[in-house]
Structure formats: structure tokens, C-alpha cells
Enzyme design. Sequence first.
Site, PDB file in Angstrom:
ATOM      1  N   GLY B 279       0.814  -1.210   0.000  1.00 31.54           N
ATOM      2  CA  GLY B 279       0.000   0.000   0.000  1.00 31.54           C
ATOM      3  C   GLY B 279       0.848   1.262   0.000  1.00 31.54           C
ATOM      4  O   GLY B 279       0.753   2.077  -0.896  1.00 31.54           O
ATOM      5  N   GLY B 506       1.020  -7.098   3.859  1.00 32.11           N
ATOM      6  CA  GLY B 506       2.325  -7.734   3.757  1.00 32.11           C
ATOM      7  C   GLY B 506       3.264  -7.328   4.869  1.00 32.11           C
ATOM      8  O   GLY B 506       4.408  -7.760   4.903  1.00 32.11           O
ATOM      9  N   THR B 671       9.167 -10.134  11.224  1.00 38.83           N
ATOM     10  CA  THR B 671       8.407  -9.228  10.364  1.00 38.83           C
ATOM     11  C   THR B 671       8.947  -7.801  10.496  1.00 38.83           C
ATOM     12  O   THR B 671       8.939  -7.036   9.533  1.00 38.83           O
ATOM     13  CB  THR B 671       6.904  -9.264  10.718  1.00 38.83           C
ATOM     14  N   GLU B 741       7.345   2.785   8.471  1.00 43.34           N
ATOM     15  CA  GLU B 741       7.805   3.846   7.587  1.00 43.34           C
ATOM     16  C   GLU B 741       9.228   4.315   7.861  1.00 43.34           C
ATOM     17  O   GLU B 741       9.882   4.874   6.994  1.00 43.34           O
ATOM     18  CB  GLU B 741       6.816   5.020   7.661  1.00 43.34           C
TER      19      GLU B 741
END
Lengths: 351, 774
Positions: B279, B506, B671, B741
Site C-alpha cells: 500500500g 504484507g 516481520t 515507515e
Amino acid sequence: MTPFSYLRAADADTALQLAGVHARHPGAGHPGVEHPAAKYLGGGTNLVDLMRETIERPGTLVDVTGLSDRIAETGDANGNRGLLIGAAVRNTALAEHRLVRQRYPMLSRAIVSGASPQIRNMATVAGNILQRTRCAYFYDRAGSRCNKREPGQGCDAIDGFNRMHAILGASPACVATHPSDLCVALAALDATVHLSGADGERRLPFTELHRLPGDEPGRDTALEPGDLITAVELPALPLAANSAYRKVRDRSSYAFALVSVAAALSVENGTVTDVRLALGGVAHKPWRALTAEQALRGQPATEAAFRAAAAAELAAAQPLRDNGFKIELAQRTIVAVLGELAGHDRTGDGA
Amino acid sequence: MSIVGKGKRAIQGAAQSVMKKAVELAPDSLLPGGRPDPLIRRQHGQIGRPVSRVDGPLKVRGAAPFAAEVALEGMVYAALAHSTIAKGRILTIDAGRAEAAPGVVLVMTHRNAPRLAPPPRFLSAAKAAAGDDVPVMQDDRVRWNGEPVALVLAETQEQADHARSLIRITYAEEPAATSLATAGAHEVGTFMGEPLSAKIGDAEAAFAAAPHKVDAVYRTPPHNHNALEPHAATLVWRDGALFVHDATQAVAHTAWSLARIFGLEEDQVHVSSPYVGGGFGGKTLWQHQILAAAAARLADRPVRIALSREGVYRVVGGRSPTEQRVALGADADGRLTAIIHRGVTPKTPHSAMPEPFILPTQSAYAAKTIALEVRTCDLDLVANTFMRAPGEAVGTVALECAMDELAEQLGLDPIELRLRNEPETDPVSGRPFSSRNLAVAYRLGAQRFGWDRRNPVPRSRREGEWLVGMGCATATYPYHRMPGGAARITLDAGGARIDVAAHEMGMGTATAQAQIAADRLGLPLEAVTVRYGDSSLPGVILAGGSQQTASVGLSVMMAHRELVGELLKLAGNDSPLAGLGAEEVESADAGLRKLDDPGRFESYASILGRAGRGELVVEGSAPMPLETMHWSMHSHGAMFCEARVNAVTGETRVSRFLGSFDCGRIVNPKTAASQFRGGIIMGLGLALMEETQVDGRTGRIMNRTLADYHLPVHLDVPEIDVIWTDIPDPHTPMGARGIGEIGITGTGAAVANAVYNATGRRVRDFPITLDKLL
Ligand SMILES: Cc1cc2nc3c(=O)[nH]c(=O)nc-3n(C[C@H](O)[C@H](O)[C@H](O)COP(=O)(O)OP(=O)(O)OC[C@H]3O[C@@H](n4cnc5c(N)ncnc54)[C@H](O)[C@@H]3O)c2cc1C
């Protein structure tokens, strides 16, 4: 994509027939082509993209991947051994071939520096040779003007984004470059193209296949409509065993050349006895650097001589808004590649 | 900008400051009760374990149906025709050949499109989801080059694409502003209702008087969204209600916004988006979903719209270019006396915000004077939008390169310069930091990277043709938690299910939230499932601002509170828990136990069984994010780069990279490492190759394919080492701050600084392509 019909040919004669190409009768002015809207299909990695963009709109596709995919050794009475490469040989197969790697290493290096493994597995030799420019304005049928796509329309690249564009041999009508790496090596290696068409079979020196744009940028090559590439022949060229290909680009892989250099060099007692040099990414065709070659033969194999030869070759270069750096870059790359082949102390990229 | 627009902004700004005042009076705590999240102290649970992605096997097997893969009975396929001028009017549309082409069901243009309300632009309302508020195919106006002007529906995608190519449109072109040079007036930009400017003291005067200074302009180009999965939706109208299989990072927002556009009740729109192939801020509501829904209504057929890669470039906005001046003044000890960071970035009249590049500078360094400002102007282009770390990604490029330039001038190690200017409290807001351990991150990172081997003299290390250098920079991204978090827990004898309208694109959200919920509920990981990506689930949770971990984590925490209360009620007087209040118990071993007397325990299964209940369903919602008003809350990272620049060709290759992060507690190291690395890879692209080429003559994006728009390929990406402090933030749920981010921030500057150290060439125009180093 415009609807089309799909046919398959297992040999050259069938391919011509399916494409509607008939032997030209003596005296007839026009090539004997029935439906010029037919196109040959290799791996499709370029043609299918162009069809999706509706830049190519063939009514018929004749799949020619069934043509010869053999790589055969040739030889003459004097024991000079070359290679005959079938038109349908895949790029990967050619790059990996033992004799190519031994005798023409620049060709292997050029191929593997292009595209991606997946594309090279699909792409054929003939298709690679006849791939079209990557100029973004050429691709943008809906929104940009392009003389190559629609003769007379005008060129939006000349004053637009032209970082990738030509510095040599361009014309006011077109500043596109030929994108192939493989072809740069073929130009350096004195290759010959075997053709079959309305005039029967014929051969063309590879360097005469692609054209400069002049005022007919719509024509990439000297081929007539319906001409089929059946094979590419490499002559015996002992100096090619000492050859290299170096490609300079905007990322490490999977990018077209800003500048590339294919070179073969033979040096005896510090003197250049023979040389082959060609450039990619600089012109509408793979650029055989004959001026530099001539300047080098018989000269000492020194960096100064390499630099002078490179400067001579690029003397005619004309920069556009975004690509002026290519003039310097091309010269530096030529000097580095020749230096490497001459065994000068320099370590290249290797990638 | 119109007077109405200015008025709206002023009102938003006013609302914001009223809220701020209210908050300043509120108690000094994250949560009602004022205690840190008890999970922060919990050891040996699921949190902190490198659990593999729960959705991994499904995706690797290709068994997860993405939005463009959902097949609906009787579905037709859409193709868009885009405008080829930047501004003007449509004069004629010749759709005859398209309508007659095989398989065509509908050609929709502004002439026959249903009347629609303009899309609610992001930030204009709590659940507004649209990237811009341009009316969608409602009139003959063209507002940017590439705006959709016609849509074709056909029985196959190929037929739709072919028919689209047969439409002929003529335009009356009007002069357009497509570059900074052709833009109109500049004004101060706003972000989240507040002006993008800040002023502490007289920075210009302090700068002028400073004995050491750097004053430089840095430029970053436009960037486009290139998620692996291009935008797509498959949708159908049933009995006046709209069902959308979408690829979105905002299910609840999209449902609400589509309802507004089509004049429906919110619950008449159902948006499902369990699988999203990336995204990064771009997967929100754009014209394609709206057009597909309109066409589906006209044709009375289900519709699939899958944007081509070119379609994404034409319809979905990206990051705008910036031109940033950074001026730093310092005393002889390297203490900053002035920070000036100001510049200009264009937007469009209909986009949600200008690129807020001063954000990272607001809390970066202790300086006596600070002057920050973003000016903006309107261009006739596709609306710019949020793109991974909007503001910080490009703001840190300018700020952190300038710090490197200053360090060199002072003869100071660049890390030392940064540490000397570590602020005690937030230099602009004055608030205390919730947790700030940048110095630790630098120490750990420098050691592991071998920073001491860096030669501060540029161009002093050469290996063959390659010049080698090292650089560092600070990464930073704020902690966000947006209002609207809510979650539902369904507990039965076998375990628990969490329902939450969050998103898995994801990043690992589903996995991390399962881990957190398992610890929260005292259940084994296998006993917890998380349902997400559907507007029918509780919560208004944007997958943006790296806020999902906190928002969902706190929502589940609040739901858990409800659950404990309900369970104690059900347990009644026959339970070992009899008489205990919610504050006296905790969840453990699939049941409740007394905090200081673990012997007093009853399992969930037993409580439910005795009460004759098959399951227990509770919902909780997160309180307003008051914590962000009390503390200055930011994650940080120390980024280290080793770059090699070819002395012959100017080619740059990054040979080593390390990110050392301070992001609170790391919920899942596996992750998290992927998120950090992914951000860093995107940062390498920003540093070296990414650039949208907008032709200034036409406003047309020319490099609209992945062959022409360069992103890093495998060979461009070295081994990336990531480490973290793992120091919990006491003022956040689980002690965690978002990590999605931050990786892209600081990276560009670390690369540029390494290139400088390698070559002695300071490139301030990004990307750093080889021609700038020849
Ligand atoms: C993303 C991308 C990156 C790429 N990067 C590079 C790169 O870095 N370097 C590089 O060199 N190339 C690159 N390529 C181009 C690639 O090498 C070519 O697409 C490929 O070689 C074409 O071969 P093909 O067999 O697929 O040709 P096709 O696409 O099938 O055909 C191409 C043309 O050749 C004609 N043709 C095919 N066979 C014959 C024949 N026997 N006789 C006459 N005409 C024929 C077709 O009619 C068509 O006009 C890239 C391509 C892509 C898509």
C-alpha cells in the site's frame, strides 16, 4: 491490443508463405508481399508489448520460433572457423554456448548484461536484432508525437526527456537509440545476417542492417517488408578471444545502456595490431567505431592512444538537453575497456 | 486557493487547537488509570518471538485471492481511457467504433455517467478516503494529463482494452501549470489542519551571527507509487447495496466515502480487502473504484477493474518534488544556534496535503532558534498523496545531508555532532519525549558497522576503479495513533477470535496482532485467530502513519478489559475468582488468575461451561490518542551506509547498509526486520534512481512503466543489517511504536553522505545518478 490471427511456421519457406511473401518476378517494382500487416513473432518480449500499446497492429502473427535454433560451427578450406547461429536460438542459449564464450566472450557478456534471465530465456536472436527503440515518446501513442511511429508527426523527444537518446548520427526527425546489447557485439564482430524474402535468399553485413534515422525514422533497418532473418553468421576472428563488453547504466541490472562498449583487441610488443570497437546506447543503430579503430591500428597500446582514439570517435557527438554526459562517459568507458584488454592495471566492475 | 477553501482550513486549525487545550488539562497518562500497559513487563510470551507470517503459506501457494482475482458470476472487465492534455475541455467524443467492437457492454463518459457527489478528500472528514476531491467523470473538464475520460466494459479484458483504443476524443486545451516555474502564488502549506511552519526565536539573525554555517538547497524529484499489486477492485450491486472486493489500506473509510459519493447509507456499502499487495499510502480511494461502481450500476453487471501499471501512474498520485533550503548555524563546539528549514513543494488544487518535509526537523535537534516552513502552490497534475513516510522520507534527506556538511566544516565526527545536539525536550513543542534513545542506537550501530574504520577525509579509499566511502544519518518517524480504534473478541472454549477492521498489506499485522492478543488473553498462539480487512468489522483503522500496531493493540486491550469484567460476572460466587475485581486479576494459561495469588485461577472454558455459554463476545474501543498530546513521541534510527562509486563511470553501488533502530519494543523480530529492510530498500531507490518524469510541456508522466521508472533490483540491494534497542516506550500499548515507515527515512542522506565521503562530491539534486558524479 488489436485482434490478430496466429500462425506457426516450422521452416523459412513456410514462414514466408504464411506471411504472404511471394517470390518477386523480375522487373516487378513492388515487393511481392500479400499482406504487409503480417509480422514474424519470436519470443514476443518486444512485439507483444508493442501490440499491447497498439503501436504495432499486425493482422497476422507468424510464429517463427520453430525456425532453426542450432548453433553450428562453420569452416573454410584454410581452417578458419566461424559460427552459424539460427534465427530462433534463444538469447540465453547463445550466451551460454561453449564456443561463444571461448571465441567471442564479448557476445556472451553483452547478452547477459541485457534484460532479465526470464526475458533472455524467451528472446530469440532475430527478435533481439529487430527490437525497437525504448524512447518513451515512441511508446506513448496516445499522448506524444513521434516521427518513428507516425512519420511527419513531429518528435517530442528532441526537447523532452532525452537522457537515453542518441549523441551520434541522429537527425532532426529522430533522436532514438537502438536498445540492444547483443547487437553491439554483433556489430563489433563483423557478423553477417542471412535473410530470406521476396528476392530469395541474401546476405547483409550486420553493420548495414540497421540504419540511421535521416528523414525516414520510421525505418529501423534496411529490410524490405516480409524479409525473414534466418541466421546470423560470425566469421573466424581470432582477436575476439580477447574481447569484452561493458555496459554503463542507471542501476546494476535490468536497465538499458546509457553507454556500452564492445571491444576486441590484439596487442603485439606494445603495439595495437588489430581492434574491433562498437558502442551501444549512443545512436539509432549499434555504432561501429571505425574512426577509433583506424586511429588505433599500429599505435602504441597506451592510455593516451586509447584516449585520443575515443576522442576522435566522439568528436562528432551532439548532445541533447539531458544526455551531454554520454560524450564523456563513452570516452571514459572506451579507454577503460581497451585498457583492460591491453592488460593495464585496472579492475573492472565485472557485473 | 478559494476563499471557501481557506475558511475550511482555518476551521480545521481552530478545532485542532481547542482539542489541544483540552488535552493539556487532561491527566498525564496514556490510558485511563494511568498505568503503562502490563504487557510491557510480560516476559517469555509471544511478543518478541520471530513468528513466521500466519498468512505466508496461503500467499506462497497463490491461494490468497487478491482483489483482481475474485471472480463474480456474470462479471465484465473495465478499461480506462485517459486524457492526453493537462487542462481544458472535452470537445468531442467518438465512441462509435468502441461501442461496436466485439464484446463491448458499455462505454461510459461524462455524458452518460450517473450523477455522483465529489469524493471526500482525505483528512476532510474522519472517514474520508479519497486521494482527491475532483468530481469523477461529471463534466467535460480535464484537470490533469491522464485523468480518466472514458471507461469501457466488455466481456473480456482484451476486448475492453481494444475497444478503449478505438475511442477518439478531441479537446479545447487551456494553459496549464505543470512545473514550479509555471505555478501561481505560493502560500504556507497545511497538514492535519495546521500550518506547516514553526518559529522559535530569530533564526535568521542567529544564523547570520553564527561562526560556523551551512546553507544549501536540496532537491528531490516526484516519486510514484509502485506497489507490487497494481490497484484493483471487483464489485457488484445487489439490491441497491454495493459490495467491493478492494485493494485498500482503509476499508472503513472507503465504505463510508463510497456511500457519500453514491448517496447511500454507510451500511449499504461493504468493502472487503483481506489481501493487499503493498500500500505505502497509495492504496486508498481513487477514481478507479468509483468509476467501476458507476459503470456496474449502469450496466447492471458485476465489474472487475484492474489498473495497468500505466493506469496507476495516471490515476493514483505519488510524492511531490521538493526544493528545500537548510541553513544551520553552530558555535565552535558544534552546538546548533540556528536551524532554518524551508522550501517549496507543489500540490494540486484537489489533493489532501503538500509534502510536509519539515516534520522531521521539528523534533530533531536542540537549537536556540528554529525557523521551519513549507510553501506550496497548485499545479495541474494528478493529485499528490501520502507515500511511505510523507515528509520525513525527503525531509531527512535535506536535514541530514546538511548535518554532514556541518560536521565536516567543524572537523567533528558526524555522529558526535548529532549527539552534541540531542534535545532534552522537544525543541518546538516543548513536550517531554516519551522515550528517546537515539544515542544508544548510534552507539550500537557504529560499533557493529565498524564506523571507526571510516576515514573522515573524502576520496581517501580506493579499491581498483572503485572509490569507497561511509556515511551516516538519523532516521526518524513519529508515533501515531488515530482516533477510531475498536476491536471485538469472541471467546469460546477453544480460544479467541479477534475481529478488527485493520489491514494486512504484507507488513505482518495479522501475525503481530495474533501474538499480542495471545499474550493479552493468556492463550497459546494457535488458539488465536485474527479477522481483518473488512468494513463490517469493528474500528476505523487506517493502515497509515505506521499506527496499526498501536491502534489495534490498544483496541484489543480495551476489549480485553470488557472481557475480564464479563468473565468475572459469569464466574460468580462458585469460582476461585469469586469476589475479585477486574483490577485484581490477569489473563494467563487460558484463564483468569489473581495477580498476587496465582492459585486462585479458573480457565475460560470452565467459566463459560459453568455459565452454560458457548461463547462470549465483547467489544472495546480505544480512547482518544491523548498520549500524543502529552509527549513528543518519535522513533529513531541510526543509518549507516558504505557506498562505492566507480571512478570511471560514476556508477554508485551500495555495498553495505545497517539500520540501528529505536522503535520501542519489537513485537516480532522477523516481520520487523522485513519492514525495516523494505523501507531501507525504498530509501536506496530514493537516493539513487527513483524519479517520476513529468514532461513540463504537457504535464504528462513519461516513465510510466517499471522498465522506465527505476526501482532498485536485487543487485542494487546489498546485505542489509538491522538491529534495534528494544527499549519499551512506557507510554504506548505494548511499549511499541510503529515501524512501517521509518526505514525509508535517513536512508537517502546516509547514501549521499557515503557518496560524499567516497568521492568528495556533494550531490544535492536527487536521485544521485552517475552523470552527477562524472
Ligand atoms: C523490461 C525489458 C528490459 C529489457 N532490457 C534489455 C537490455 O537491457 N538489453 C537488451 O539488449 N534488450 C533488452 N530488452 C529487449 C529484449 O532483448 C528483446 O525484447 C528481445 O531480445 C526480443 O526478442 P524476441 O524474440 O522476444 O522478439 P519479438 O518480440 O518476438 O520480436 C521483435 C521483432 O523482431 C521481429 N522478428 C522476430 N523474429 C524474426 C525473424 N526471424 N525475422 C524477421 N523478423 C523477426 C518481430 O516481428 C518483431 O518486430 C528488454 C526487454 C524488456 C521487456
